[in-house]
Design a protein around this motif. Structure first.
Motif, mmCIF file in Angstrom:
data_model
loop_
_atom_site.group_PDB
_atom_site.id
_atom_site.type_symbol
_atom_site.label_atom_id
_atom_site.label_comp_id
_atom_site.label_asym_id
_atom_site.label_seq_id
_atom_site.Cartn_x
_atom_site.Cartn_y
_atom_site.Cartn_z
ATOM 1 N N ALA A 114 0.802 -1.225 0.000
ATOM 2 C CA ALA A 114 0.000 0.000 0.000
ATOM 3 C C ALA A 114 0.833 1.272 0.000
ATOM 4 O O ALA A 114 0.315 2.340 -0.314
ATOM 5 C CB ALA A 114 -0.935 0.004 1.218
ATOM 6 N N ASP A 115 2.087 1.181 0.333
ATOM 7 C CA ASP A 115 2.931 2.372 0.455
ATOM 8 C C ASP A 115 4.162 2.216 -0.424
ATOM 9 O O ASP A 115 4.929 1.273 -0.256
ATOM 10 C CB ASP A 115 3.350 2.558 1.914
ATOM 11 N N PRO A 116 4.388 3.142 -1.369
ATOM 12 C CA PRO A 116 5.568 3.039 -2.240
ATOM 13 C C PRO A 116 6.874 3.015 -1.467
ATOM 14 O O PRO A 116 7.837 2.354 -1.869
ATOM 15 C CB PRO A 116 5.466 4.294 -3.125
ATOM 16 N N SER A 117 6.938 3.740 -0.338
ATOM 17 C CA SER A 117 8.148 3.743 0.471
ATOM 18 C C SER A 117 8.421 2.369 1.065
ATOM 19 O O SER A 117 9.558 1.886 1.075
ATOM 20 C CB SER A 117 8.027 4.786 1.584
ATOM 21 N N ASP A 118 7.352 1.705 1.532
ATOM 22 C CA ASP A 118 7.506 0.354 2.089
ATOM 23 C C ASP A 118 7.892 -0.637 1.003
ATOM 24 O O ASP A 118 8.666 -1.569 1.247
ATOM 25 C CB ASP A 118 6.210 -0.082 2.768
ATOM 26 N N VAL A 119 7.340 -0.444 -0.196
ATOM 27 C CA VAL A 119 7.711 -1.311 -1.317
ATOM 28 C C VAL A 119 9.197 -1.183 -1.617
ATOM 29 O O VAL A 119 9.916 -2.168 -1.824
ATOM 30 C CB VAL A 119 6.868 -0.983 -2.564
ATOM 31 N N GLY A 120 9.701 0.063 -1.622
ATOM 32 C CA GLY A 120 11.123 0.283 -1.870
ATOM 33 C C GLY A 120 11.998 -0.345 -0.805
ATOM 34 O O GLY A 120 13.038 -0.933 -1.113
ATOM 35 N N ARG A 121 11.587 -0.255 0.464
ATOM 36 C CA ARG A 121 12.365 -0.862 1.543
ATOM 37 C C ARG A 121 12.384 -2.377 1.417
ATOM 38 O O ARG A 121 13.416 -3.008 1.677
ATOM 39 C CB ARG A 121 11.777 -0.452 2.900
ATOM 40 N N ALA A 122 11.245 -2.955 1.046
ATOM 41 C CA ALA A 122 11.204 -4.407 0.858
ATOM 42 C C ALA A 122 12.114 -4.833 -0.293
ATOM 43 O O ALA A 122 12.827 -5.838 -0.204
ATOM 44 C CB ALA A 122 9.763 -4.862 0.602
ATOM 45 N N GLU A 123 12.120 -4.057 -1.369
ATOM 46 C CA GLU A 123 12.968 -4.395 -2.515
ATOM 47 C C GLU A 123 14.454 -4.295 -2.169
ATOM 48 O O GLU A 123 15.250 -5.147 -2.574
ATOM 49 C CB GLU A 123 12.633 -3.465 -3.688
ATOM 50 N N VAL A 124 14.832 -3.271 -1.413
ATOM 51 C CA VAL A 124 16.250 -3.128 -1.079
ATOM 52 C C VAL A 124 16.678 -4.222 -0.103
ATOM 53 O O VAL A 124 17.809 -4.717 -0.166
ATOM 54 C CB VAL A 124 16.550 -1.722 -0.516
ATOM 55 N N ALA A 125 15.781 -4.641 0.787
ATOM 56 C CA ALA A 125 16.111 -5.736 1.700
ATOM 57 C C ALA A 125 16.314 -7.033 0.922
ATOM 58 O O ALA A 125 17.253 -7.804 1.210
ATOM 59 C CB ALA A 125 14.997 -5.907 2.737
#
Length: 407
Positions: A254-265
């Motif tokens: 739901a949150d683009p910022s959270d999506v980015g954090r998941a991708e970098v992890a």
């Protein structure tokens, strides 16, 4: 010499912790040299007090002297000194009595007051959206709170820790005026957390308080199952991160910022698993960070995400599986000792220590909380040492604590 050692064993030596913020007067950066020097002096004096009886503390003084230049002049975002400072601060907190810890916690809480002249406002505070009243929302400062040039998330992390120290002192102080003062300072610190815009620092202190209150009300049961509960806590942390980072997980969608954090992890984990030797020993500092920063970008950002937003994933990539396993074992021991201590003579201290440890663990799952800023590294390691002020209970837990806290 004896008089000097007596002075060094005084808990008032911890006044150097809040005074380290005075380094911000001369240098506007997230980790100013003045702050680092004051923290280094504090660590050195803490070790010096035990040097005559335990020569190993001389080794720690040597380690501190060797890494000091690297802390003052870092060559990478993720540095070897990050975890070393945490370990040294942890060692500085060992062997302290319960009375020394009580004064030390008050001194740590005083950092909230010392930080106020250095508070400034940065980008928009997203936490304001949670306020349903438009007039109140518009009347409040719109910028996010931070401690001068310390990043917003790291400032929020520090204030979250201080709010839990205030909560612990409020619950355990016997004199009403001290309890009220601790509550006021704790609430002020949490108010600054709300003003930071950090969702994690806003939610995790509340969750920690709920868990600690449940543990306190059932402390005899908790103490008997301390090892199981500590292992379960780490397992739940792992499941939380898997749920957050799994590619098809709806949690971060739901949150683009959270999506980015998941991708970098996921990028960090992929790089860590690239070869078995790298998995065991790690790939050094900033190599994985630089690679993933060139691959993963947040919306409307031209630069990549420079770290894993997770202490354990960062450690796996930089220092390897051995370090990650040792971190997990250390945390399990800390929680086990704190759970046991809830039923012992040091129960009031354990209540505060458990709240802080829960917050440190939970924040580490979503932020790289131990990178760069020396103050948060030192305060985190120091508060984790509370567990070692707790005597082990070899038999059945006592029925009542020697000190009364409302159930």
């Amino acid at each position: 010499m004896a008089g000097l050692l007596t002075y060094l064993k005084s808990p008032w030596l911890d006044l150097l912790l809040p005074l380290s913020l005075s380094g911000l007067l001369w240098e506007r950066s997230g980790n100013p040299a003045g702050m680092v020097w004051i923290l280094a002096v504090w660590l050195g004096l803490k070790f010096l007090r035990w040097l005559p009886s335990q020569p190993v503390y001389g080794v720690l003084i040597g380690v501190l002297a060797v890494i000091l230049s690297a802390v003052l002049h870092p060559v990478s975002g993720s540095a070897p000194t990050d975890l070393l400072l945490v370990l040294l601060a942890f060692a500085a907190g060992l062997q302290q009595t319960r009375d020394q810890w009580r004064i030390a916690l008050w001194v740590v809480l005083a950092t909230v007051i010392v930080s106020l002249p250095f508070v400034e406002f940065s980008r928009f505070n997203g936490n304001l959206d949670a306020i349903p009243w438009t007039a109140l929302r518009d009347a409040l400062p719109q910028g996010a709170v931070r401690i001068q040039k310390i990043t917003i998330n790291r400032s929020a992390y520090l204030y979250g820790l201080f709010s839990l120290v205030g909560y612990g002192l409020w619950r355990t102080e016997q004199r009403p005026w001290r309890s009220i003062l601790a509550a006021v300072l704790g609430c002020l610190s949490y108010l600054l957390v709300c003003g930071s815009g950090s969702r994690a620092a806003l939610f995790f202190p509340l969750a920690a308080v709920v868990v600690v209150e449940l543990c306190w009300r059932h402390r005899q049961w908790v103490a008997r199952r301390a090892r199981f509960l500590a292992a379960s806590l780490l397992l739940l942390s792992l499941l939380f991160n898997l749920t957050l980072y799994w590619p098809s997980s709806p949690v971060a969608a739901a949150d683009p910022s959270d999506v980015g954090r998941a991708e970098v992890a996921r990028c960090f984990v992929r790089q860590a698993l690239r070869s078995f030797p790298d998995l065991v020993s790690g790939q050094g500092y900033d190599r994985v960070s630089d690679h993933c920063a060139s691959k993963v970008f947040l919306p409307e950002k031209t630069t990549g995400i420079p770290h894993a937003h997770n202490v354990f994933v960062q450690a796996l990539a930089d220092q390897g599986l051995v370090t990650l396993v040792l971190m997990a074992i250390a945390l399990a021991l800390i929680f086990q000792r704190l759970f046991i201590g809830l039923s012992g003579d040091a129960a009031p201290l354990c209540l505060t220590g458990l709240a802080c440890a829960l917050f440190i663990l939970s924040a580490s799952l979503v932020e790289s909380t131990l990178l760069k800023t020396s103050l948060q590294q030192v305060v985190s390691g120091y508060l984790l040492a509370i567990a070692w002020a707790v005597p082990q209970v070899s038999s059945a837990p006592s029925q009542e604590n020697s000190r009364t806290i409302s159930p």
